[in-house]
Scaffold this motif. Structure first.
Motif, PDB file in Angstrom:
ATOM      1  N   PHE A   1       4.483   1.207   2.038  1.00 48.34           N
ATOM      2  CA  PHE A   1       5.505   2.355   1.406  1.00 48.34           C
ATOM      3  C   PHE A   1       4.959   3.741   1.604  1.00 48.34           C
ATOM      4  O   PHE A   1       4.234   4.211   1.064  1.00 48.34           O
ATOM      5  CB  PHE A   1       5.629   1.905  -0.079  1.00 48.34           C
ATOM      6  N   ALA A   2       5.667   4.314   2.683  1.00 49.71           N
ATOM      7  CA  ALA A   2       5.311   5.702   2.709  1.00 49.71           C
ATOM      8  C   ALA A   2       6.312   6.734   2.290  1.00 49.71           C
ATOM      9  O   ALA A   2       7.522   6.835   2.300  1.00 49.71           O
ATOM     10  CB  ALA A   2       5.628   5.853   4.394  1.00 49.71           C
ATOM     11  N   ASP A   3       5.640   7.144   1.293  1.00 51.29           N
ATOM     12  CA  ASP A   3       6.259   8.382   0.615  1.00 51.29           C
ATOM     13  C   ASP A   3       6.371   9.764   1.280  1.00 51.29           C
ATOM     14  O   ASP A   3       5.146  10.314   1.404  1.00 51.29           O
ATOM     15  CB  ASP A   3       5.696   8.637  -0.818  1.00 51.29           C
ATOM     16  N   GLU A   4       7.304  10.091   1.887  1.00 48.38           N
ATOM     17  CA  GLU A   4       7.278  11.355   3.013  1.00 48.38           C
ATOM     18  C   GLU A   4       8.004  12.401   2.305  1.00 48.38           C
ATOM     19  O   GLU A   4       8.883  13.213   2.924  1.00 48.38           O
ATOM     20  CB  GLU A   4       7.571  10.877   4.398  1.00 48.38           C
ATOM     21  N   CYS A   5       8.336  12.467   1.066  1.00 53.80           N
ATOM     22  CA  CYS A   5       9.363  13.519   0.357  1.00 53.80           C
ATOM     23  C   CYS A   5       8.935  14.829   0.624  1.00 53.80           C
ATOM     24  O   CYS A   5       9.602  15.807   0.560  1.00 53.80           O
ATOM     25  CB  CYS A   5       9.270  13.182  -1.088  1.00 53.80           C
ATOM     26  N   TYR A   6       7.537  15.175   1.082  1.00 57.85           N
ATOM     27  CA  TYR A   6       7.284  16.613   1.534  1.00 57.85           C
ATOM     28  C   TYR A   6       7.213  16.892   3.170  1.00 57.85           C
ATOM     29  O   TYR A   6       6.772  18.019   3.310  1.00 57.85           O
ATOM     30  CB  TYR A   6       5.916  16.957   0.769  1.00 57.85           C
ATOM     31  N   SER A   7       7.731  15.990   3.767  1.00 61.26           N
ATOM     32  CA  SER A   7       7.675  16.014   5.245  1.00 61.26           C
ATOM     33  C   SER A   7       7.957  17.303   5.741  1.00 61.26           C
ATOM     34  O   SER A   7       7.701  17.589   6.872  1.00 61.26           O
ATOM     35  CB  SER A   7       8.347  14.750   5.867  1.00 61.26           C
ATOM     36  N   GLU A   8       9.002  17.831   5.329  1.00 63.40           N
ATOM     37  CA  GLU A   8       9.723  19.138   5.856  1.00 63.40           C
ATOM     38  C   GLU A   8       9.007  20.417   5.532  1.00 63.40           C
ATOM     39  O   GLU A   8       9.523  21.424   5.937  1.00 63.40           O
ATOM     40  CB  GLU A   8      11.165  19.220   5.634  1.00 63.40           C
ATOM     41  N   ILE A   9       7.955  20.467   4.759  1.00 67.22           N
ATOM     42  CA  ILE A   9       7.195  21.512   4.398  1.00 67.22           C
ATOM     43  C   ILE A   9       5.870  21.735   4.998  1.00 67.22           C
ATOM     44  O   ILE A   9       5.004  20.777   4.505  1.00 67.22           O
ATOM     45  CB  ILE A   9       7.324  21.866   2.941  1.00 67.22           C
ATOM     46  N   TYR A  10       5.773  22.228   6.099  1.00 67.91           N
ATOM     47  CA  TYR A  10       4.427  22.020   6.728  1.00 67.91           C
ATOM     48  C   TYR A  10       4.215  23.505   7.468  1.00 67.91           C
ATOM     49  O   TYR A  10       5.021  24.233   7.324  1.00 67.91           O
ATOM     50  CB  TYR A  10       4.466  20.938   7.824  1.00 67.91           C
ATOM     51  N   ARG A  11       2.948  23.640   7.689  1.00 61.94           N
ATOM     52  CA  ARG A  11       2.259  24.769   8.200  1.00 61.94           C
ATOM     53  C   ARG A  11       2.767  25.190   9.449  1.00 61.94           C
ATOM     54  O   ARG A  11       3.618  26.353  10.099  1.00 61.94           O
ATOM     55  CB  ARG A  11       0.859  24.965   8.082  1.00 61.94           C
ATOM     56  N   SER A  12       2.841  24.339  10.595  1.00 60.65           N
ATOM     57  CA  SER A  12       3.059  24.599  12.099  1.00 60.65           C
ATOM     58  C   SER A  12       3.719  23.121  12.764  1.00 60.65           C
ATOM     59  O   SER A  12       4.775  23.375  13.222  1.00 60.65           O
ATOM     60  CB  SER A  12       1.809  25.087  12.798  1.00 60.65           C
ATOM     61  N   THR A  13       3.050  22.120  12.603  1.00 57.77           N
ATOM     62  CA  THR A  13       3.137  21.151  13.328  1.00 57.77           C
ATOM     63  C   THR A  13       4.124  20.102  12.587  1.00 57.77           C
ATOM     64  O   THR A  13       3.568  19.639  11.298  1.00 57.77           O
ATOM     65  CB  THR A  13       2.211  20.253  13.876  1.00 57.77           C
ATOM     66  N   PRO A  14       5.316  19.668  12.826  1.00 59.37           N
ATOM     67  CA  PRO A  14       5.862  18.380  11.936  1.00 59.37           C
ATOM     68  C   PRO A  14       5.082  17.283  11.932  1.00 59.37           C
ATOM     69  O   PRO A  14       4.545  16.739  12.558  1.00 59.37           O
ATOM     70  CB  PRO A  14       7.149  18.407  12.706  1.00 59.37           C
ATOM     71  N   PRO A  15       4.771  16.923  10.647  1.00 62.37           N
ATOM     72  CA  PRO A  15       3.962  15.772  10.403  1.00 62.37           C
ATOM     73  C   PRO A  15       4.595  14.354  10.955  1.00 62.37           C
ATOM     74  O   PRO A  15       5.903  14.196  11.029  1.00 62.37           O
ATOM     75  CB  PRO A  15       3.981  15.512   8.949  1.00 62.37           C
ATOM     76  N   VAL A  16       3.583  13.768  11.315  1.00 60.65           N
ATOM     77  CA  VAL A  16       4.178  12.565  12.211  1.00 60.65           C
ATOM     78  C   VAL A  16       4.650  11.433  11.095  1.00 60.65           C
ATOM     79  O   VAL A  16       4.229  11.396   9.934  1.00 60.65           O
ATOM     80  CB  VAL A  16       2.878  11.900  12.802  1.00 60.65           C
ATOM     81  N   GLY A  17       5.673  10.576  11.198  1.00 62.85           N
ATOM     82  CA  GLY A  17       6.087   9.800  10.290  1.00 62.85           C
ATOM     83  C   GLY A  17       5.744   8.333  10.561  1.00 62.85           C
ATOM     84  O   GLY A  17       5.480   7.949  11.546  1.00 62.85           O
ATOM     85  N   ALA A  18       5.912   7.614   9.562  1.00 63.09           N
ATOM     86  CA  ALA A  18       5.532   6.293   9.681  1.00 63.09           C
ATOM     87  C   ALA A  18       6.423   5.452  10.382  1.00 63.09           C
ATOM     88  O   ALA A  18       5.860   4.495  11.354  1.00 63.09           O
ATOM     89  CB  ALA A  18       5.419   5.496   8.367  1.00 63.09           C
ATOM     90  N   LEU A  19       7.678   5.639  10.559  1.00 62.15           N
ATOM     91  CA  LEU A  19       8.559   4.953  11.091  1.00 62.15           C
ATOM     92  C   LEU A  19       8.346   5.160  12.884  1.00 62.15           C
ATOM     93  O   LEU A  19       8.280   4.087  13.473  1.00 62.15           O
ATOM     94  CB  LEU A  19      10.126   5.308  10.949  1.00 62.15           C
ATOM     95  N   GLU A  20       8.119   6.248  13.060  1.00 60.52           N
ATOM     96  CA  GLU A  20       7.988   6.560  14.594  1.00 60.52           C
ATOM     97  C   GLU A  20       6.730   5.917  15.017  1.00 60.52           C
ATOM     98  O   GLU A  20       6.672   5.254  16.188  1.00 60.52           O
ATOM     99  CB  GLU A  20       7.936   8.168  14.875  1.00 60.52           C
TER     100      GLU A  20
ATOM    101  N   ALA B   1       0.898  -1.183  -0.009  1.00 63.15           N
ATOM    102  CA  ALA B   1       0.048   0.034  -0.014  1.00 63.15           C
ATOM    103  C   ALA B   1       0.971   1.100   0.155  1.00 63.15           C
ATOM    104  O   ALA B   1       1.454   1.316   0.963  1.00 63.15           O
ATOM    105  CB  ALA B   1      -0.981   0.013   1.220  1.00 63.15           C
ATOM    106  N   TYR B   2       0.808   1.865  -1.058  1.00 60.73           N
ATOM    107  CA  TYR B   2       1.317   3.227  -1.120  1.00 60.73           C
ATOM    108  C   TYR B   2       0.642   4.516  -0.277  1.00 60.73           C
ATOM    109  O   TYR B   2      -0.739   4.457  -0.428  1.00 60.73           O
ATOM    110  CB  TYR B   2       1.655   4.002  -2.561  1.00 60.73           C
ATOM    111  N   ILE B   3       1.321   5.363   0.291  1.00 67.54           N
ATOM    112  CA  ILE B   3       0.668   6.548   0.820  1.00 67.54           C
ATOM    113  C   ILE B   3       1.634   7.488   0.858  1.00 67.54           C
ATOM    114  O   ILE B   3       2.902   7.356   0.980  1.00 67.54           O
ATOM    115  CB  ILE B   3       0.321   5.864   2.413  1.00 67.54           C
ATOM    116  N   CYS B   4       1.300   8.647   0.657  1.00 69.90           N
ATOM    117  CA  CYS B   4       1.989   9.939   0.596  1.00 69.90           C
ATOM    118  C   CYS B   4       1.668  10.834   1.646  1.00 69.90           C
ATOM    119  O   CYS B   4       0.468  11.354   1.613  1.00 69.90           O
ATOM    120  CB  CYS B   4       1.978  10.619  -0.745  1.00 69.90           C
ATOM    121  N   SER B   5       2.579  11.222   2.534  1.00 71.40           N
ATOM    122  CA  SER B   5       2.212  12.149   3.408  1.00 71.40           C
ATOM    123  C   SER B   5       3.236  13.233   3.615  1.00 71.40           C
ATOM    124  O   SER B   5       4.308  13.010   4.082  1.00 71.40           O
ATOM    125  CB  SER B   5       1.837  11.448   4.985  1.00 71.40           C
TER     126      SER B   5
END
Length: 391
Positions: free
Chosen positions: A202-221, A169-173
């Motif tokens: 398969f967690a595609d987190e290529c945009y993880s460091e561009i966010y408004r206020s709160t860092p997005p939670v990651g799949a690994l954590e 399952a692909y997911i992009c966040s």
């Protein structure tokens, strides 16, 4: 003699866009808001590091990544997500598209529960997901990510016979194109589903460091918090968006030891490693956060402009992350053509990023707008867009 498995692929998004627009004259000065190519400055010292290590162009680069780069990535994962991921659980990539494709080649089984395997993908989606599924001999299943479910796919709602066949399952966040961010609860539900039906995420987190206020939670954590099987989750990251370095082609994949062994084995035959001087530059970039904070600040200014200009547009949704706007229109192709012919502003019809399903094409009534230009240009273009499409 040619293979048939790719014969029904639609034209890629940007050739389709050229076919739609290019035989019409623009109605004003051309403003490109189609492709997600970062335009902010990358760290000035990157070229100095490359020059300092230029002797490395005389060597074949390490296929899995130079030790310095793997250590830098491991350190970043620890600082960003609080996970202890040693370098042997990582592999560098020549951009994450390579990894998102080849991981499916290396890990998708020929059958799942005696049947053709399924690869789940959000719809709209990054197009490599579907091509990877087809190349691996799997059936891509497109799951609409619409406003009603927070612009993220609800894989839990799928029929059990599909879930029993699911291998990946692909997911992009944050999501491309909608900017939706998977919450901790979303990850917990998805990873629990993966455990129940024995598939990989398969967690595609290529945009993880561009966010408004709160860092997005990651799949690994979340996977570590839940005690999920380490072979269940792979994450993919890149310097392209985080550090405005799409041309450096530096990404990585992290996962369980057996998954990584199989991916490395395939890459030893088919991979194209990053040149050593570029790996040395990438190591320093992963270790630095100052430029990332400045990059995020610049995007925050453009998010604020978008909210100011388009906030009263019916159906407008301010994105949580990424650098795209996903704007509702009556028809995406018609809106893109109108905008081009009347103003010269160039945007992408949402249907070019998605597929038709039994419940419709979730991109048909949207356009994607990339906020990569300087903020003065963004403001002017969004005002023009609003007057043309929503006036």
């Amino acid at each position: 003699m040619f293979p048939e498995r790719f014969s029904n692929l639609p034209a890629y998004a940007f050739p389709r866009l050229r076919a739609l627009l290019d035989h019409h004259q623009p109605g004003g000065d051309v403003v490109h808001m189609t492709i997600g190519e970062p335009k902010h400055a990358f760290p000035a010292w990157v070229t100095d590091v490359i020059s300092e290590h230029s002797y490395g162009f005389n060597k074949y680069p390490p296929n899995d990544g130079a030790p310095e780069l793997l250590e830098a990535i491991s350190g970043w994962l620890g600082r960003r997500y609080g996970v202890d991921f040693q370098p042997d659980r990582l592999m560098t990539l020549n951009g994450t598209r390579e990894g998102l494709y080849n991981a499916a080649m290396a890990l998708c089984p020929e059958t799942k529960n005696g049947e053709k395997p399924v690869v789940l993908t959000p719809n709209p989606f990054y197009q490599v997901y579907a091509v990877a599924a087809i190349a691996a001999g799997a059936e891509p299943v497109f799951v609409n990510a619409v406003k009603e479910n927070g612009f993220l796919p609800n894989y839990s709602a799928l029929d059990e016979d599909v879930l029993k066949r699911t291998a990946i399952a692909y997911i992009c966040s944050p999501a491309n194109p909608q900017g939706a961010v998977a919450s901790r609860a979303y990850w917990q539900t998805l990873l629990g589903l993966a455990e129940k039906y024995d598939f990989r995420v398969f967690a595609d987190e290529c945009y993880s460091e561009i966010y408004r206020s709160t860092p997005p939670v990651g799949a690994l954590e979340v996977a570590v918090e839940m005690g999920i099987d380490p072979e269940r989750v792979l994450v993919f990251h890149s310097l392209s968006k985080r550090s405005n370095l799409p041309g450096l082609r530096s990404g990585f994949v992290a996962g369980g030891p057996e998954c990584m062994r199989r991916i490395r084995q395939l890459r030893a035959y088919s991979g194209a490693p990053l040149p050593l001087p570029l790996q040395m530059a990438a190591a320093k970039v992963w270790a630095d956060e100052t430029h990332v904070e400045e990059n995020r600040r610049l995007y925050a200014e453009k998010f604020a402009i978008a909210d100011e200009v388009l906030g009263d547009v019916s159906g407008y949704s301010s994105p949580e992350g990424g650098f795209f706007l996903w704007l509702p229109v009556e028809d995406g192709e018609a809106a893109a053509l109108k905008l081009w012919q009347e103003t010269g502003v160039r945007v992408l019809p949402g249907a070019y990023l998605s597929r038709d399903t039994d419940t419709g094409n979730p991109g048909k009534n949207y356009i994607r707008v990339a906020l990569v230009a300087p903020k003065t240009e963004v403001r002017s273009a969004l005002l023009t867009l609003r007057d043309c499409l929503y006036g």
